[in-house]
Design an enzyme around this catalytic site. Sequence first.
Site, PDB file in Angstrom:
ATOM      1  N   ARG A  38       0.818  -1.223   0.000  1.00 17.33           N
ATOM      2  CA  ARG A  38       0.000   0.000   0.000  1.00 17.33           C
ATOM      3  C   ARG A  38       0.845   1.263   0.000  1.00 17.33           C
ATOM      4  O   ARG A  38       0.315   2.365   0.039  1.00 17.33           O
ATOM      5  CB  ARG A  38      -0.887   0.037   1.259  1.00 17.33           C
ATOM      6  N   LYS A  91       4.200 -15.869  12.768  1.00 13.76           N
ATOM      7  CA  LYS A  91       3.419 -17.094  12.887  1.00 13.76           C
ATOM      8  C   LYS A  91       2.139 -16.951  12.066  1.00 13.76           C
ATOM      9  O   LYS A  91       1.651 -15.815  11.950  1.00 13.76           O
ATOM     10  CB  LYS A  91       3.100 -17.425  14.343  1.00 13.76           C
TER      11      LYS A  91
HETATM   12  P1  NAP Z   1      -2.877  -7.673   8.424  1.00 22.41           P
HETATM   13  O1  NAP Z   1      -3.179  -6.517   9.317  1.00 22.41           O
HETATM   14  O2  NAP Z   1      -3.896  -8.108   7.431  1.00 22.41           O
HETATM   15  O3  NAP Z   1      -1.519  -7.302   7.701  1.00 22.41           O
HETATM   16  C1  NAP Z   1      -0.911  -8.099   6.741  1.00 22.41           C
HETATM   17  C2  NAP Z   1      -0.200  -7.149   5.774  1.00 22.41           C
HETATM   18  O4  NAP Z   1       0.598  -7.914   4.876  1.00 22.41           O
HETATM   19  C3  NAP Z   1      -1.171  -6.363   4.892  1.00 22.41           C
HETATM   20  O5  NAP Z   1      -1.652  -5.221   5.540  1.00 22.41           O
HETATM   21  C4  NAP Z   1      -0.286  -6.013   3.705  1.00 22.41           C
HETATM   22  O6  NAP Z   1       0.520  -4.913   4.133  1.00 22.41           O
HETATM   23  C5  NAP Z   1       0.629  -7.250   3.594  1.00 22.41           C
HETATM   24  N1  NAP Z   1       0.119  -8.192   2.609  1.00 22.41           N
HETATM   25  C6  NAP Z   1      -1.133  -8.682   2.485  1.00 22.41           C
HETATM   26  N2  NAP Z   1      -1.215  -9.559   1.473  1.00 22.41           N
HETATM   27  C7  NAP Z   1       0.032  -9.639   0.953  1.00 22.41           C
HETATM   28  C8  NAP Z   1       0.590 -10.372  -0.121  1.00 22.41           C
HETATM   29  N3  NAP Z   1      -0.144 -11.203  -0.848  1.00 22.41           N
HETATM   30  N4  NAP Z   1       1.906 -10.198  -0.388  1.00 22.41           N
HETATM   31  C9  NAP Z   1       2.654  -9.359   0.343  1.00 22.41           C
HETATM   32  N5  NAP Z   1       2.182  -8.635   1.376  1.00 22.41           N
HETATM   33  C10 NAP Z   1       0.881  -8.775   1.676  1.00 22.41           C
HETATM   34  O7  NAP Z   1      -2.495  -8.950   9.257  1.00 22.41           O
HETATM   35  P2  NAP Z   1      -1.756  -9.029  10.661  1.00 22.41           P
HETATM   36  O8  NAP Z   1      -2.770  -9.085  11.730  1.00 22.41           O
HETATM   37  O9  NAP Z   1      -0.670  -8.036  10.750  1.00 22.41           O
HETATM   38  O10 NAP Z   1      -1.166 -10.505  10.548  1.00 22.41           O
HETATM   39  C11 NAP Z   1      -0.047 -10.793   9.740  1.00 22.41           C
HETATM   40  C12 NAP Z   1       0.599 -12.061  10.274  1.00 22.41           C
HETATM   41  O11 NAP Z   1       1.005 -11.801  11.624  1.00 22.41           O
HETATM   42  C13 NAP Z   1      -0.375 -13.243  10.335  1.00 22.41           C
HETATM   43  O12 NAP Z   1       0.278 -14.413   9.991  1.00 22.41           O
HETATM   44  C14 NAP Z   1      -0.834 -13.260  11.787  1.00 22.41           C
HETATM   45  O13 NAP Z   1      -1.180 -14.559  12.232  1.00 22.41           O
HETATM   46  C15 NAP Z   1       0.418 -12.758  12.489  1.00 22.41           C
HETATM   47  N6  NAP Z   1       0.153 -12.140  13.797  1.00 22.41           N
HETATM   48  C16 NAP Z   1      -0.834 -11.200  13.940  1.00 22.41           C
HETATM   49  C17 NAP Z   1      -1.082 -10.664  15.207  1.00 22.41           C
HETATM   50  C18 NAP Z   1      -2.136  -9.619  15.443  1.00 22.41           C
HETATM   51  O14 NAP Z   1      -2.371  -9.256  16.618  1.00 22.41           O
HETATM   52  N7  NAP Z   1      -2.792  -9.064  14.434  1.00 22.41           N
HETATM   53  C19 NAP Z   1      -0.319 -11.084  16.298  1.00 22.41           C
HETATM   54  C20 NAP Z   1       0.712 -11.975  16.094  1.00 22.41           C
HETATM   55  C21 NAP Z   1       0.945 -12.489  14.831  1.00 22.41           C
HETATM   56  P3  NAP Z   1       1.154  -3.861   3.109  1.00 22.41           P
HETATM   57  O15 NAP Z   1       0.027  -3.282   2.327  1.00 22.41           O
HETATM   58  O16 NAP Z   1       1.828  -2.909   4.016  1.00 22.41           O
HETATM   59  O17 NAP Z   1       2.099  -4.639   2.218  1.00 22.41           O
END
Ligand code: NAP
Length: 308
Positions: A38, A91
């Site tokens: 983004r 993870k």
């Molecule tokens: P999220 O808010 O949806 O963020 C994921 C980000 O990855 C998107 O905003 C986008 O960011 C990028 N992205 C999405 N699709 C992509 C693709 N096809 N190729 C490359 N980049 C892509 O999700 P999140 O909650 O941060 O979770 C991400 C990971 O962290 C997951 O595996 C989740 O299990 C883990 N996790 C999350 C949390 C939590 O509290 N949310 C806690 C621990 C671990 P850009 O537009 O900036 O590229």
Amino acid sequence: MRQHRIGVIGLGKIAQDQHLPVIAASEAFTLAAVSSQRGLTAPGALAFRDAGELLRGTPGLEAVAICTPPQARYAIALQALQAGMHVMLEKPPCATLSELAVLEAAAAARGLVLMTTWHSQYNAAVDAARDLLAGQTVAKLFVNWKEDVRKWHPGQAWIWSAGGFGVFDPGINALSIVTKIMPQPVYVTQADMLVPANAEAPIAANLRFGGAGDLRAEFDWRASGGETWEITVQTSAGTTLLLSSGGSKLTVDGVLTVEAPSREYQGIYAHFAALLDAGQPHVDAAPLRLVADAFMIGSRTAGEAFHD
Ligand code: NAP
């Protein structure tokens, strides 16, 4: 202390909540670059829209943390390893066990550090529970992991698609604690999953684990009255351990024994720095294997459609 130049790929919720501030406060890491589809940026770091551009365009880059959804992680991680980078995987580390095995081999072939991160394991209460359970026999295990998906994952379409894990996205955090603390092998013998009619991944799941004793887990994303992130373990000697608040509190026979503020990601980055300094990988597939097995042997019931 040696400073490692690191890039963060995918600036979603976890990158913004944890990775960027923890790196900024760390003596062991310098944020050299970020990549965001983004076009988000971070102070003092080069900014790219694509992981490949980040890998090619960042001088002196040593490592990347991949914070995308799991479905995108493997291709980016392989590219990073092929570019000679050490890799930290959020993870769940990959969408499949085979992907993780390929990455592990690719890292080993190049002498690079690959690290799986299971953030819930980085709690003093979890370590204390593991130590207390060492050498014991577990008679009862009950994982009670329930939260409101609308509160914790608003607008995240990827969690509902194949490879997005559904309720196992938080559930795998509980399983990462279970695999760390249990004094005996943990394996899934039964899984019942409820999958919304408009989704590919479950909104709720119940698991049974094999071995002597009553060993169960319940995961549910439909809890509207606050979250429950608890693991209860009863030993055959009669001691009851309760890990609550996601693994940050330990109560033993009703007495609060450990309670510490969350420093999970500080622990993750300290561990990564130590691995980089030692040139050692850390790949733990156990929580992912439990979820993969649940998907392999589990029954699926179609539920009503879910809308955010
Ligand atoms: P999220 O808010 O949806 O963020 C994921 C980000 O990855 C998107 O905003 C986008 O960011 C990028 N992205 C999405 N699709 C992509 C693709 N096809 N190729 C490359 N980049 C892509 O999700 P999140 O909650 O941060 O979770 C991400 C990971 O962290 C997951 O595996 C989740 O299990 C883990 N996790 C999350 C949390 C939590 O509290 N949310 C806690 C621990 C671990 P850009 O537009 O900036 O590229």
